[in-house]
Design a protein around this motif. Structure first.
Motif, mmCIF file in Angstrom:
data_model
loop_
_atom_site.group_PDB
_atom_site.id
_atom_site.type_symbol
_atom_site.label_atom_id
_atom_site.label_comp_id
_atom_site.label_asym_id
_atom_site.label_seq_id
_atom_site.Cartn_x
_atom_site.Cartn_y
_atom_site.Cartn_z
ATOM 1 N N GLN A 87 -6.678 2.064 7.293
ATOM 2 C CA GLN A 87 -8.026 1.898 6.741
ATOM 3 C C GLN A 87 -8.288 0.440 6.369
ATOM 4 N N ARG A 88 -7.286 -0.200 5.814
ATOM 5 C CA ARG A 88 -7.434 -1.618 5.470
ATOM 6 C C ARG A 88 -7.656 -2.451 6.717
ATOM 7 N N ALA A 119 -3.559 4.286 4.444
ATOM 8 C CA ALA A 119 -4.181 3.194 3.686
ATOM 9 C C ALA A 119 -4.111 1.889 4.473
ATOM 10 N N LEU A 142 0.839 -1.194 0.000
ATOM 11 C CA LEU A 142 0.000 0.000 0.000
ATOM 12 C C LEU A 142 0.874 1.244 0.000
#
Length: 140
Positions: free
Chosen positions: A127-128, A124, A119
């Motif tokens: 968030q994942r 990110a 990522l």
């Protein structure tokens, strides 16, 4: 018994579990029923859902050799493999959530985790993590 009561509501979870079981045993019986065939897998008796779906793909696409007494992959094998995909996805989510939690517990930064996941940013990765852990607690 709910299975015989015509007025009992359907149980999609139980139906899904029966189909998963049937799909695993279909693939095991047709493509993992001998020692030679089983050596393609890690489990001694029944392939895991990922193994079973991967085996059907490999046999159908020519990535694994069909033994002389083995039937070729047919439509029902493909449907059985497709049936397992939601379970494979859930297993991968659980694996990912566990690895992400372990990484954080072991002191990895979000940037390091982002790198490991391919990522572009720490945000990110965070968030994942939120998405994956949300899915695993939802499907529980």
């Amino acid at each position: 018994m709910a299975d015989t009561d015509p007025f009992a509501p359907p149980n999609p979870g139980a139906d899904r579990a029966r189909r998963d079981h049937a799909a695993l045993f279909r693939i095991a019986e047709r493509h993992a029923g001998t020692d030679e065939r089983r050596r393609r897998h890690a489990h001694a008796d029944v392939p895991e859902p990922y193994e079973a779906a991967s085996l059907v793909l490999a046999l159908a696409a020519g990535g694994a050799e069909v033994t002389p007494d083995e039937e070729p992959v047919d439509r029902s094998d493909l449907i059985a493999a497709l049936t397992l995909l939601p379970r494979v996805r859930a297993d991968v989510d659980t694996l990912e959530a566990g690895l992400l939690a372990l990484a954080r517990d072991r002191g990895l930064t979000w940037q390091e985790i982002a790198f490991g996941l391919g990522l572009g940013s720490a945000q990110a990765a965070r968030q994942r993590f939120d998405r994956v852990t949300g899915r695993t607690t939802t499907t529980g």
